[in-house]
Structure formats: structure tokens, C-alpha cells
Scaffold this motif. Structure first.
Motif, PDB file in Angstrom:
ATOM      1  N   GLU A   1       0.826  -1.198   0.000  1.00  0.00           N
ATOM      2  CA  GLU A   1       0.000   0.000   0.000  1.00  0.00           C
ATOM      3  C   GLU A   1       0.861   1.249   0.000  1.00  0.00           C
ATOM      4  O   GLU A   1       0.569   2.214  -0.711  1.00  0.00           O
ATOM      5  CB  GLU A   1      -0.938  -0.033   1.205  1.00  0.00           C
ATOM      6  CG  GLU A   1      -1.863  -1.243   1.127  1.00  0.00           C
ATOM      7  CD  GLU A   1      -2.935  -1.245   2.201  1.00  0.00           C
ATOM      8  OE1 GLU A   1      -2.798  -0.478   3.176  1.00  0.00           O
ATOM      9  OE2 GLU A   1      -3.901  -2.006   2.041  1.00  0.00           O
ATOM     10  N   ALA A   2       1.954   1.198   0.781  1.00  0.00           N
ATOM     11  CA  ALA A   2       2.847   2.351   0.805  1.00  0.00           C
ATOM     12  C   ALA A   2       3.442   2.570  -0.584  1.00  0.00           C
ATOM     13  O   ALA A   2       3.573   3.704  -1.039  1.00  0.00           O
ATOM     14  CB  ALA A   2       3.943   2.152   1.835  1.00  0.00           C
ATOM     15  N   ALA A   3       3.785   1.464  -1.254  1.00  0.00           N
ATOM     16  CA  ALA A   3       4.359   1.587  -2.597  1.00  0.00           C
ATOM     17  C   ALA A   3       3.348   2.199  -3.554  1.00  0.00           C
ATOM     18  O   ALA A   3       3.683   3.055  -4.377  1.00  0.00           O
ATOM     19  CB  ALA A   3       4.821   0.223  -3.098  1.00  0.00           C
ATOM     20  N   THR A   4       2.086   1.771  -3.442  1.00  0.00           N
ATOM     21  CA  THR A   4       1.048   2.355  -4.287  1.00  0.00           C
ATOM     22  C   THR A   4       0.878   3.835  -3.961  1.00  0.00           C
ATOM     23  O   THR A   4       0.754   4.680  -4.853  1.00  0.00           O
ATOM     24  CB  THR A   4      -0.295   1.643  -4.054  1.00  0.00           C
ATOM     25  OG1 THR A   4      -0.083   0.254  -4.171  1.00  0.00           O
ATOM     26  CG2 THR A   4      -1.332   2.101  -5.063  1.00  0.00           C
ATOM     27  N   ALA A   5       0.873   4.141  -2.677  1.00  0.00           N
ATOM     28  CA  ALA A   5       0.667   5.532  -2.268  1.00  0.00           C
ATOM     29  C   ALA A   5       1.779   6.423  -2.790  1.00  0.00           C
ATOM     30  O   ALA A   5       1.565   7.598  -3.052  1.00  0.00           O
ATOM     31  CB  ALA A   5       0.588   5.617  -0.748  1.00  0.00           C
ATOM     32  N   LEU A   6       2.983   5.834  -2.957  1.00  0.00           N
ATOM     33  CA  LEU A   6       4.079   6.618  -3.517  1.00  0.00           C
ATOM     34  C   LEU A   6       4.096   6.524  -5.031  1.00  0.00           C
ATOM     35  O   LEU A   6       4.993   7.048  -5.678  1.00  0.00           O
ATOM     36  CB  LEU A   6       5.412   6.128  -2.956  1.00  0.00           C
ATOM     37  CG  LEU A   6       5.628   6.447  -1.485  1.00  0.00           C
ATOM     38  CD1 LEU A   6       6.901   5.786  -0.987  1.00  0.00           C
ATOM     39  CD2 LEU A   6       5.705   7.952  -1.279  1.00  0.00           C
ATOM     40  N   ASN A   7       3.094   5.794  -5.577  1.00  0.00           N
ATOM     41  CA  ASN A   7       2.957   5.735  -7.028  1.00  0.00           C
ATOM     42  C   ASN A   7       4.113   5.001  -7.699  1.00  0.00           C
ATOM     43  O   ASN A   7       4.409   5.234  -8.861  1.00  0.00           O
ATOM     44  CB  ASN A   7       2.868   7.157  -7.586  1.00  0.00           C
ATOM     45  CG  ASN A   7       1.860   7.236  -8.708  1.00  0.00           C
ATOM     46  OD1 ASN A   7       1.279   6.218  -9.087  1.00  0.00           O
ATOM     47  ND2 ASN A   7       1.648   8.415  -9.233  1.00  0.00           N
ATOM     48  N   LEU A   8       4.802   4.128  -6.953  1.00  0.00           N
ATOM     49  CA  LEU A   8       5.912   3.398  -7.562  1.00  0.00           C
ATOM     50  C   LEU A   8       5.386   2.435  -8.629  1.00  0.00           C
ATOM     51  O   LEU A   8       4.336   1.829  -8.441  1.00  0.00           O
ATOM     52  CB  LEU A   8       6.660   2.594  -6.500  1.00  0.00           C
ATOM     53  CG  LEU A   8       7.497   3.383  -5.500  1.00  0.00           C
ATOM     54  CD1 LEU A   8       8.077   2.442  -4.462  1.00  0.00           C
ATOM     55  CD2 LEU A   8       8.607   4.137  -6.205  1.00  0.00           C
ATOM     56  N   PRO A   9       6.121   2.306  -9.736  1.00  0.00           N
ATOM     57  CA  PRO A   9       5.685   1.356 -10.766  1.00  0.00           C
ATOM     58  C   PRO A   9       5.786  -0.081 -10.244  1.00  0.00           C
ATOM     59  O   PRO A   9       6.524  -0.360  -9.304  1.00  0.00           O
ATOM     60  CB  PRO A   9       6.682   1.569 -11.902  1.00  0.00           C
ATOM     61  CG  PRO A   9       7.532   2.708 -11.527  1.00  0.00           C
ATOM     62  CD  PRO A   9       7.337   3.020 -10.099  1.00  0.00           C
TER      63      PRO A   9
END
Ligand SMILES: Nc1ncnc2c1ncn2[C@@H]1O[C@H](COP(=O)(O)OP(=O)(O)OP(=O)(O)O)[C@@H](O)[C@H]1O
Ligand SMILES: Nc1ncnc2c1ncn2[C@@H]1O[C@H](COP(=O)(O)OP(=O)(O)OP(=O)(O)O)[C@@H](O)[C@H]1O
Ligand SMILES: [Mg+2]
Ligand SMILES: [Mg+2]
Lengths: 281, 248, 215, 262, 262
Positions: free
Chosen positions: C120-128
Motif C-alpha cells: 500500500e505504501a508503494a502504491t501511495a508513492l505511485n511506484l511502478p
């Protein structure tokens, strides 16, 4: 089933006495045709037939078998899991230190299993010596020793079916085993293979006389002597021997020559034996 | 090929006995392994060095030397010291000790994954050690253990194929004989593959069912759907990564 | 019982050189098999997360079939089928593939054990997606799987005797060979057991160290 | 930092429906947040506050309705007269404008503090490493964590982790910042500390904030609008002063009594 | 419920030392709690409050000093002139008088609510199943959980779990009840609920209570003595009224400001 658990040699009493009391002897076998194997529910084979004859004469009517992998025949014998090993094991000097061999019962020749038509034209050991052919040998078999001594390239297979597979798949150019086994193997398969004629291998100019025998525990001298005594009667009478062995495909070629003893083979001086017996390859 | 089939049909009657022997070894070995695993698993996490030390030595010894060598010793060497067991017993003892040592690590890991707080809550209620383990800790650890134990059970089943080495007539012996009869390795081993797969599959069903039941006891998971039980579900669920000691 | 006694040190020393030669093969097979298993196992674990059932279903079936059937049979089959491949290569390959099916489970568990908060954190940071896998998820997942992988290495090591079925002479078949020639099985096989212990005990100590470090 | 203050709401929910199985959490929810607004969501546990933030971060999929960011559809749009899901590619463009800080921090344990903060600017915004580090150091300064830049995250206390998480979200220069109970996993004494950092951010930037908190005092200080939720519906909406001193709705009174009045 | 109100303290710490490695958490701590007292421990995170309760529950071993329950040595005693550890058997006799409720509830997930409560009375106190169930139902009634008696514990919300945990501790009829931040894992609205249950127990029994809480209002209501800890030492000790309105020590003032004054 005729497969039983346990040898009779436990404790202090002699094995001979024990099997005579029980009327049963338990022999280990490897399930290899035509030596000793199960045919349906019946234990049979050349060495078994011989055993039945000899033990019968010793007053032991029942010969029961324990089927075991080749590599555990001897450990099981030492561990008292059965009384003798009936698999036509070759008498070799190193082996004599660990177990007691009866007098020879079968003379061994060697043969090759080759692809149909014998493309490499193999006839005897000299035809592979010095070639760059790959020969399949079974693990620990005498042919393995021949190959090592003559620098022949080998691969080691577990049993005769694996040897067959090695030839069929082309991983080996030939499979070397005793003449009898190779003949039986070639007959039992539909694969495009054939057996060469059996021969006595000559290594370093010495004919490799090989013979197989029943194996006993080192301590069972009494049983061994009794067995040898009965065996001598059969070995002394070629007709009798053939009567027992022929049904399993054995011929005069496998009949042990007079004068050949386990002791001589244990000594391992093959040249001396040839001389003494006046044999010639 | 038709010869092969004929040989197969001829041998079928004896397949039942062979499967029975394999099952006896597998289940007997599994039961013994579980007992060994519990003793060693708990032994390996006690505080007393006098218990922990030997437990670890036994675990490492039976994991470290291989199953073949262990079977060899128990069946062929121990009798020379006057200690002789029947072949089936030897197989069960060897499989039980060997896989028990592996399972001990699973038990230890799962027990350690039960939150310390559960032990503490049980202490706060003044429960005795044995009671804590039996009623509180083990039921929770059990659910974590099952998937890994299921993997070990499959390995144990496959390990039981060594039985022929000690004169037992198990499935592998049966296949070996079929191979000698037919001289057709492909055919006979193919048949063997199927037999082992079927047995493994059935055992896996059993373990899936046990796992679902254990989870339900913890109020986790749902009533097992048929698919959960009969599906070839992967062995290890999420929680397992937390479990130390893994399978090997 | 033999009058010479059960054990002969002479024989034990005599067999040692050929066992050590076999041990080299055994270790080679373990190392190469482990490399294959680690990589293939990870690929399987990743493929198992494919969104379509058409990938997951068949793959699951293949993986389970390999996992549930004896290694020996797989070795022999490969040996019979792949006629042009040297037995040693087949041995490495089959060991690797067999264990890859176990390892894929370890990886899967490791991946699933990464807390959902990390995704979720990765999504929140918009990481590919790729970056999320390689920079966030896998580094955490693989750390957790190291002990499991180590355990399988130890276990694979002890399954190398099956290579004898495809004519590869490793330590165990070297011992049998010696035994068949001399009937001195006890010495040969006991030495095999000791050598196994000598190699696998330090490995398993190492694995437990990793467990403690990465716990 | 805002694109345009032309009156387009920064966030707009239109008839948003969200179900978990049979549990309808949001039932045709409508509300909007103007650019630069600071909105606090309050309400009992399970009322759907977190769900709203997660929908905005696309951590959950809505079952119906439209979510717009700066007027751009974000998750679904009508095309012809059918729902069409917006492809991940376009979604990522919109998502760039939104940042989120989690209750459980969710820092990446395999990276240092600095790497946590520079990861996304470098790989998403395509900043140079130098620029990203420079900005990260500036943010670490701001949240008072400069000396810890090369620490692993698990060497930090909860409060320190949360401050890094805030810096990480800010490093993406979001127009909208979502904060979900960012202090409730912290020790009471440390809470004040983290709230202080957020207060400073609220005072020094014009970032749009949507926050869930049980720290009513904090809500009062930073937000200019409070929405009271119950069962996925807005029960009451007011400026903080009115909401906390003079709530009109009975449910709000009851809730505030429980939370404040002990 | 108390054995005798003859003036023997229910709990007595004499020069208790507790270290974790090099970290000396309690350094020759002395204090006692009279029978029937309700004592609240307050203090910053890490000051050793939990450690005190855990020592009392024998979840930790003291490194020195004596802990007495009703005048009976509990963990160590002098014999001759040497420290001797008290054997587990005698310890269990003393431990019977102490009950504890944890912050994280720690219910047994493999048992139902009822089984959680009856397990220890049946197997430790040797009650008959009938008696244990009867008492459990009475307690469940008291904490308002009667309808959930056959539920698995993870089907319950946090507040419900905590109420069961309280009932479980009370089912052992302890003379001393230890409560460690029993509401801090709960949702704010539910906190009041659990505190209500505890308040009722405080009002209807004469059980000795030692509690750690950040709910100052609650501490004020139920306790008759408050101990302020810092670095494992008692910094200040007073009745709640004095402590919360007029703390004398600087550290207390600072601490209360941080916790209350937001
Ligand atoms: N992943 C999920 N699966 C099923 N139900 C969910 C899920 N996430 C949330 N819910 C349910 O949705 C409802 C709203 O949850 P949400 O987390 O939005 O509440 P909240 O207002 O944030 O509460 P809290 O103050 O406790 O955080 C709850 O009933 C919850 O049980
Ligand atoms: N098992 C342990 N191992 C090492 N150190 C510990 C352990 N338990 C507690 N400590 C240390 O002991 C000190 C006191 O801890 P304790 O939990 O008693 O504090 P506390 O007053 O309860 O704090 P809080 O309000 O955060 O719960 C802390 O410095 C903590 O790090
Ligand atoms: Mg929430
Ligand atoms: Mg504490």
C-alpha cells in the motif's frame, strides 16, 4: 509367500543345527534370472535348485527366500537376516575376507549386450581394449574390474535393466555382464539388441577364470563344510549337475572344472590356477 | 506394450500388499516422527542445557547423516550388536527418527511463533507448564505446523521407497519387479509415478482437512469448502514465513 | 559375527579417497542444483501470482506432480528421454527442478509474509509495479526465505545418492561400489554417513544463524 | 503548489458506493473538498473513514460512483454510456497528486531513512539523485530527523518513524495529503511531537489535507471543516468550533461525549 | 475477599532491582500497596511501569530485592543468609492471589469465550465444571457479554475481547488485580465502555488494584493513590486530586502537560 524374516543363526547354537531343527533354510536372493528369482509365488532359479538339492540332502526340506537388493545381500547375511546368499556371487579375493564362499557352482564367462547387428563387431575383451567405446558395467561386478585394469571407458549402472537402457539409448556402446545374464537379458526384451557369444576375458594375458558360489557367514564353518560335502557329490557328477542346471539355460561351459576350489580363487592368482588346472582360454 | 499391460495385470493382485506395506511404513513412520518431533522440539527449546544439548545433538545427527545410512545401520549393523528388529519395525523407526528430526524443527519453530503473550496469559492464570502447552500453546502451534508437516509427510512417503533395501516388499519393490518382468523402464516407472502420486494426493487431502479443522478451532478460516480440502493446495500458508525452522 | 570384528579402519581409509571424489560430485550437484532451484523457484512463485487462472492452474498441477512423485523416477525418465545430454547435467537439472517446486512454496510464503502495508505504501508513492517488486517486496521477502532455502540445500545434499540411478558416481554409489567389491559395506557406508554429517552440520548451523539474524 | 484555484474541488466524491461482501460501507456518498481545504473526518469505529482515504489512494476499488481529483475522473469514467475503468497508466498520473501517511507508518525496512524518502522522487518523478537527496534533507530538517538520515527504519522509535513517513509523503510534492490516524500507534507523550510537525506543515503550505484523527484538539487547530460520519454517511458538517462546542445532531453529541468527555 | 486487613501490605517491593542487559530499569525500588488500595502508576514510556506489573506476575525475574504478597515472599527469600529462589510449587500458591489483564487482551484463540473464563478455575482452582460455568456466566453478565459466551474470541471486537479478559482474570477470584493499559489498544469510543466495567468492579469489590493507564480521568475516579515514575524511580506520590491539579515535581508537571494538555 515364501519370503521369511530372519536367519536361523542367532545366538550361540550352530546355524546348521538350527536349520535342521526348523527344517527350513532362509536364503537371500536378488531376483535375477536365471540364478534365483520369484516365478509367481515360487522361489526358483539355478542356484535355488542347487540349494534345494543340497539342503534336502542335509535334512532341510524347505528353502525359503528373502528378496534383497544386490548391495544388501552381504550386509544382511552378516546381520543374521538369513542363512546364506544364493545369487551366484563371484568368488573374489577381497570378498573372501568378509564372507565364506562355498566351492564354485557356476563358471562365469563374459558377454556383451550390443545393438542389433553388433555394429562395433565386438567379440571378446580385446575388441574393446584400446578402443574409445563406452562400456556399461554393473556396479561392483567383475567386468568393472576388467575395465579398470585395461583402461576401458565405462559407465556404471545399477542393474541389468539399466544396462539395457544404457545400450538402447546409446549412452553405452555395449553392456558387459556374465554370459548367462546377457543371454537372458537379450531374450527377455523386444528392444533391438543382441547378445554376443560368451567368452573368457583375457586381461594382461591371463584368462580371467571366474566362478560363482553360495555365500555363508564367516563363523558358520560347520554349515559351510556340510554344504560343500553335498555339493562335491553334484560337482563330481556332470550329468547330475546338468540335470539341475540345464532347465535354467546353463550348459557344460558353466560346469566348474575338477580341482577348482574356492580357496584358489580367494588366493586370486589366476595364472597359477590356469596352469594348475591346465585350462586354456 | 500389450506384453507390458499383461505383466501389469498379472502383477496387480500383489499391488494391494505392496501399497499396504508402503502405507504401514508411511503412517507408522509419521506417527513415530510426530512423537519424536514433540519430544525433541520441546527439548530443543527448554532452558536447561542438559535437555537442550542432547536434543540438539539428536536432531542434528539424524538430519545430518542420511536416511539410507541410518536404515543401513539399524537393519544391518545393530543386529551384530545383538539388537535385531523386524524389517517393518526398522523402516518405521528409521523413517520416524529421520523425519522426526526434521519435524522437530517445525515443531520448535511453530511453538516459537505462538506469541509469548499467550504463555504469559496462561502464567497469569497460574496454569502449570504441561497444561499451558496442552491447552493453550499447542493447539495454536498445531495450525501453523500442519502445512509443513504435510510436506514432510510427502517426503516421508517418498523416503519409504528405500524399504526394498531392507527386504520389504513395498510399492517401489513392486515397480522394480514390474520393470524386471517387462524390461520396460518407461512403462513400469510411469506406473510407479502414478501410484505414488495417488497416495501422495490422498495424504495431502487428509492434511488439508486437518489444517482446515485446526484453523476452524482457532476461529480462523471458514468452514472448509470442498475445494479447500480436495484442491492441491500449496503447502505453506502466509503465517509460515514467520515460522522458523522450516522444512528440509 | 566376523572374527575380524565389525569394523576395520584399514578398509575405512581405503575407501576414503573414492568417497571424497564422490563427495566432490555430491557438492557440485548440490550447489548447481541449488542455484537452479533458487532461480526457478522464484520464477514459479512469481508466475503463480499471475492474474489469469490459465497460467496458475496448469502450473500448479505440474508443480504438485513433481513435488509428489519420487525424485529417482524423475531422474530416470529424464535420463531415458534426453539421450544427448550428459548424465551429470541431467542430474543437476532434475535436482534443481525438483527442488524448485519446494522452493517456490518458500518464496510464496515469504512474499505473502511481506505486510500488505508495504504494497500500500508503494502504491501511495505511485511506484511502478516493477520497482515495487524489485526494490520493496523481493528484498524483504527473500530475507525471510533464506533459512528455508538453506534447509532445502541441506536436504538436497542428502538426496544426491539418487544420482546413482543415472550412472553418476557420487559418494553413495562409490561406497556401494567399494562394498560390492570387498563386501566391506559397513566401513564404506558409515564413512558416507560421517561425511554427510561433516558437511551438513556446519551448513545447518549457518542456516540457524541466518534464522536468528533474519527472524 | 496547487494547479489552479479556479474553484474546481480538489477532491470530489459522486454517489460513491463501496461494499465489502454484503457489508455496504459507503452508500452513495457525496462530498467535496476545495483546494487548500483542511478537512477532518470524525466518527465511530467502522463508520468508513479509512475506507474513504483508501479509495482516494486507489488501495480499494469503488463499487460505483465517481471519484474526481481536480475534476479529473480517477477510477472510473463514463464512456458512451458505460462504466469504463481508467487504465493504470492514466491513474498513475492522477495519483501523483495524492500522498498518504498511514497509521502504521509502513516505512520500507530494507532501506535507510534517506532511501525511503528519495525512492519515489527518483523513480516516479524522475528527479536526479542529487535533487532528491537535497529535498529529502530539507524535509528531514523540517521534521527534525536530520541526524537519522542513514539509519535503518527499525532503529527508530514510533514517533521518529512517523515523522519519516510524513517526510516521505511530502517528498512527492502532493497537492493532496491523506492522513489516517497518524498518531494513534504512538506513545501518548510522543503524540504531541508528531502533531507539532503536522501543524507546522499545515501552517506553512497550502496543501489540501484530508485527515482522520481522534485528537480533537488537533482537528480543531488545523482544520477548517469537520465531517462527522456514521455508517458511511455524513451525519453532520461544520467548522470545528461549531462542531466541537455546539453539535446539532444527536449522534455527534453522543460520539463527542464518549471521546472527549472522560 | 481479602484474607485479613491486619495492616500487612498486599504488595511490597523491597529494594527490587531489574536489569535488561546493561539497562537498569528498576534500581532498588521500594513501595507498598495496602490491602484494598487502588494505585495508579503513571509516567513516561519506558519508565518501568509494565516491568513492575510483570515482576508481580512472575513474568520477569527480579535481579535483586524482595517482592512480598500479603507478607509472603514470592520470588526469592533469605534462607540462612543466602538468596534462595522460591520453588514453582510454592510460587503458584502465591500467584493464585494475583490476576492480570493485559493491554493486548491475550485471550486464547483456540477456546470459546466461556472456555477462556472457565479454563483456569476448573484446572487450577479445581472447581467443578458446573460451578465454574455458573460463575463465568455471572461475570459475563457483569461485563455485559452474556450473549457471546459461545463465540470464538476473534469474532469479538477489541472492546469485547478486553471485557472477556477482565472477566477471565476475575474468575480466579484474585485478591490483587493488575491492569496494564487495558484500554490503549481500543477504539476511543469503546474505551469509555471498558472503563465503565472496571469502575463498577472498583466500586463493588474490595479487590486491591494496581493499574497503569493514560486515562487520567479514570485514574482520578477509581484510584486513591497515584505514583509517578521516571527511570524506574518514584518521582512523586500523591492522591489523584493533588497529583493532577497540583503536581510538585517538575518532571510530573512536564509529563502531565504533554499527556493532558493537548
Ligand atoms: N478489507 C476489508 N474487508 C472487509 N471489510 C472491511 C475491510 N476494510 C474495512 N471493512 C469494513 O468496512 C467498514 C468501515 O471500515 P473503516 O476501516 O473504513 O472504518 P473507520 O471509520 O476507519 O474505523 P476506525 O475508526 O476503526 O479506523 C467496517 O465495518 C469494516 O469492518
Ligand atoms: N524484554 C525486555 N528486554 C529488554 N529490555 C526491556 C524488556 N522489557 C522492557 N525493557 C526495557 O525496560 C524499560 C522499561 O520498560 P517498561 O515496559 O516497563 O516501560 P513502561 O513504563 O511500561 O513504558 P510504556 O508506557 O511504553 O509501556 C524500557 O527501557 C524497555 O526498553
Ligand atoms: Mg480507520
Ligand atoms: Mg508499558
Amino acid at each position: 509367500s515364501s519370503v521369511d524374516e530372519g536367519g536361523s543363526g542367532d545366538g550361540a547354537g550352530s546355524t546348521l543345527q538350527a536349520i535342521q531343527d526348523a527344517g527350513t533354510v532362509n536364503v537371500a536372493f536378488n531376483g535375477e534370472k536365471p540364478y534365483s528369482y520369484m516365478d509367481g509365488d515360487e522361489l526358483t532359479g539355478a542356484t535355488i535348485a542347487l540349494d534345494k538339492e543340497i539342503f534336502g540332502a542335509l535334512g532341510v526340506d524347505d528353502v525359503e527366500g528373502t528378496e534383497t537388493q544386490w548391495d544388501s545381500l552381504i550386509p544382511g547375511l552378516t546381520a543374521n537376516r538369513y542363512d546364506t546368499v544364493s545369487a551366484g556371487m563371484s568368488i573374489l579375493p577381497d570378498r573372501c575376507a568378509q564372507a565364506a564362499f562355498a566351492e564354485p557352482t557356476i563358471m562365469y564367462t563374459t558377454a556383451f549386450l550390443v545393438p542389433e547387428g553388433n555394429p562395433e563387431g565386438l567379440t571378446d575383451w580385446q575388441s574393446v581394449e584400446g578402443s574409445d567405446l563406452t562400456i556399461a558395467v554393473t556396479s561392483g561386478a567383475i567386468e568393472d574390474g576388467y575395465a579398470k585394469k585395461t583402461g576401458v571407458k565405462t559407465i556404471t549402472v545399477g542393474d541389468s535393466t539399466d544396462g539395457l537402457n544404457a545400450v538402447v539409448t546409446g549412452r553405452a556402446d555395449a553392456f558387459a555382464l556374465t554370459g548367462i545374464s546377457i543371454r537372458a537379458l537379450a531374450e527377455s526384451t523386444d528392444e533391438p539388441v543382441e547378445a554376443t557369444d560368451a567368452f573368457v576375458a583375457t586381461i594382461d594375458g591371463v584368462a580371467q577364470i571366474g566362478a560363482g558360489a553360495e555365500v555363508f557367514r564367516k563363523g558358520d564353518t560347520e554349515l559351510l563344510e556340510a554344504y560343500n560335502e553335498e555339493l562335491a557329490k553334484i560337482n563330481g557328477d556332470k550329468e547330475k549337475w546338468l540335470e539341475i542346471m540345464e532347465p535354467f539355460g546353463f550348459t557344460e561351459a558353466e560346469f566348474p572344472p575338477e580341482g577348482l576350489t574356492a580357496e584358489m580363487l580367494c588366493e586370486g592368482d589366476l595364472a597359477a590356477i590356469t596352469d594348475e588346472l591346465g585350462l586354456d582360454s | 506394450m500389450s506384453d507390458d499391460l499383461q505383466a501389469l495385470v498379472d502383477r496387480l493382485p500383489s499391488l494391494g500388499d505392496a501399497v499396504l506395506v508402503t502405507l504401514e511404513m508411511t503412517l507408522g513412520g509419521a506417527v513415530l516422527a510426530m512423537v519424536v518431533a514433540l519430544v525433541l522440539g520441546f527439548g530443543a527449546r527448554t532452558r536447561s542445557l542438559w535437555v537442550r544439548g542432547p536434543s540438539r545433538v539428536v536432531i542434528e545427527f539424524f538430519r545430518g547423516t542420511s536416511l539410507v545410512v541410518q536404515i543401513f545401520w539399524i537393519f544391518y549393523v545393530l543386529p551384530q550388536f545383538g539388537f535385531k528388529m523386524e524389517a517393518l519395525a526398522v523402516a518405521i523407526v528409521a523413517l520416524g527418527l529421520n523425519y522426526g528430526a526434521y519435524a522437530a524443527e517445525v515443531v520448535r519453530g511453530s511453538i516459537e511463533s505462538v506469541p509469548t503473550a499467550q504463555w504469559e496469559a496462561a502464567t497469569a492464570l497460574n496454569l502449570g507448564w504441561f497444561h499451558k502447552v496442552r491447552r493453550v500453546v499447542f493447539p495454536q502451534a498445531w495450525a501453523l505446523m500442519i502445512p509443513q508437516l504435510a510436506n514432510l509427510l510427502i517426503q516421508l512417503l517418498k523416503g519409504s521407497a528405500l524399504a526394498f533395501y531392507i527386504t520389504l516388499h513395498d510399492v517401489f519393490w513392486w515397480i522394480d519387479n514390474l520393470q524386471r518382468d517387462t524390461r520396460d523402464t518407461f512403462f513400469s516407472y510411469g506406473v510407479g509415478l502414478v501410484i505414488y502420486f495417488v497416495i501422495a494426493y490422498v495424504l495431502t487431502w487428509g492434511m488439508n482437512w486437518a489444517e482446515e479443522r485446526a484453523k476452524r478451532r482457532l476461529g480462523r478460516g471458514t468452514r472448509p469448502r470442498l475445494r479447500d480440502v480436495f484442491g492441491l493446495k500449496p503447502g505453506v500458508p502466509t503465517e509460515i514465513a514467520r515460522v522458523k525452522g522450516g522444512v528440509a | 559375527m566376523n572374527e575380524e570384528g565389525i569394523w576395520s579402519w584399514e578398509k575405512a581409509w581405503e575407501v576414503l579417497p573414492s568417497l571424497l571424489r564422490g563427495l566432490v560430485i555430491t557438492i557440485e550437484a548440490t550447489v548447481v542444483g541449488m542455484v537452479i532451484a533458487s532461480i526457478l523457484g522464484l520464477l514459479i512463485a512469481l508466475a503463480m501470482r499471475a492474474p489469469t487462472r490459465w497460467v496458475r492452474g496448469p502450473l500448479r498441477l505440474v508443480v504438485d506432480f513433481i513435488r509428489m512423485t519420487p525424485l529417482l523416477v524423475q531422474l530416470v525418465f529424464a535420463w531415458l528421454l534426453l539421450v544427448d545430454v550428459p548424465p551429470l547435467v541431467i542430474g543437476f537439472g532434475v535436482l534443481g527442478v525438483h527442488y524448485a517446486t519446494y522452493m517456490s512454496e518458500v518464496y510464496r510464503a515469504g512474499i505473502e509474509a511481506v505486510p500488505p502495508g508495504q504494497w500500500e505504501a508503494a502504491t501511495a508513492l505511485n511506484l511502478p509495479k516493477g520497482r515495487t517488486w524489485f526494490a520493496i517486496i523481493l528484498p524483504q521477502a527473500i530475507r525471510k526465505t533464506l533459512p528455508g532455502l538453506g534447509n532445502y540445500a541441506v536436504s538436497m545434499f542428502k538426496e544426491t545418492p539418487f544420482l546413482f540411478a543415472i550412472t553418476v558416481v557420487e559418494m553413495y554409489s562409490a561406497a556401494l561400489n567399494f562394498g560390492a567389491n570387498t563386501f566391506s559395506y559397513i566401513e564404506a557406508l558409515t564413512m558416507v554417513g560421517l561425511l554427510f554429517l561433516i558437511v551438513s552440520y556446519p551448513t545447518s548451523l549457518l542456516v540457524r544463524r541466518m534464522e536468528i539474524r533474519f527472524a | 503548489m496547487t494547479t489552479a484555484s479556479n474553484g474546481t474541488p480538489a477532491i470530489e466524491f459522486k454517489d460513491v458506493v463501496k461494499r465489502f461482501g454484503d457489508n455496504v460501507v459507503l452508500d452513495k456518498l457525496n462530498f467535496s473538498v476545495a483546494q487548500g481545504d483542511r478537512v477532518t473526518l470524525i466518527g465511530p469505529s467502522g463508520s468508513g473513514k479509512t475506507t474513504i482515504l483508501r479509495l482516494l489512494m486507489t488501495l480499494e476499488e469503488a463499487n460505483g460512483g465517481l471519484i474526481l481529483i481536480d475534476g479529473d475522473p480517477y477510477t472510473h469514467e463514463y464512456k458512451g454510456d458505460r462504466w469504463v475503468e481508467i487504465p493504470e497508466k492514466r491513474r498513475r498520473l492522477v495519483r501523483k497528486r495524492v500522498g498518504m501517511v498511514f497509521q502504521q507508518f509502513n516505512l520500507f525496512p530494507n532501506m535507510t531513512v534517506l532511501e525511503n524518502i528519495t525512492e519515489a522522487p527518483i523513480h516516479v518523478l524522475g528527479k536526479s539523485k542529487k535533487d532528491a537527496v537535497e529535498r529529502a534533507e530539507q524535509l528531514l530538517e523540517q521534521v527534525g530527523m536530520s541526524e537519522k538520515r542513514d539509519f535503518k527504519t527499525n532503529q527508530l522509535s514510533g514517533g521518529q518513524q512517523q515523522r519519516v513517513a510524513i517526510a516521505r509523503a511530502l517528498a512527492m510534492d502532493p497537492e493532496i495529503l491523506l492522513l489516517d490516524e497518524v498518531t494513534s500507534a504512538l506513545d501518548p507523550e510522543i503524540v504531541a511531537d508528531v502533531l507539532g510537525v503536522l501543524r507546522e506543515i499545515a501552517n506553512t503550505t497550502d496543501i489540501t489535507m484530508l485527515l482522520v484523527t481522534h485528537e480533537m484538539q488537533f482537528a480543531r487547530e488545523v482544520s477548517n471543516r469537520v465531517l462527522m460520519f456514521d455508517h458511511g454517511k455524513i451525519v453532520e458538517e461544520a467548522d470545528p468550533e461549531t462542531m466541537f462546542t455546539n453539535p446539532t445532531h444527536e449522534r455527534t453529541q453522543e460520539f463527542l461525549k464518549a471521546v472527549l468527555g472522560r
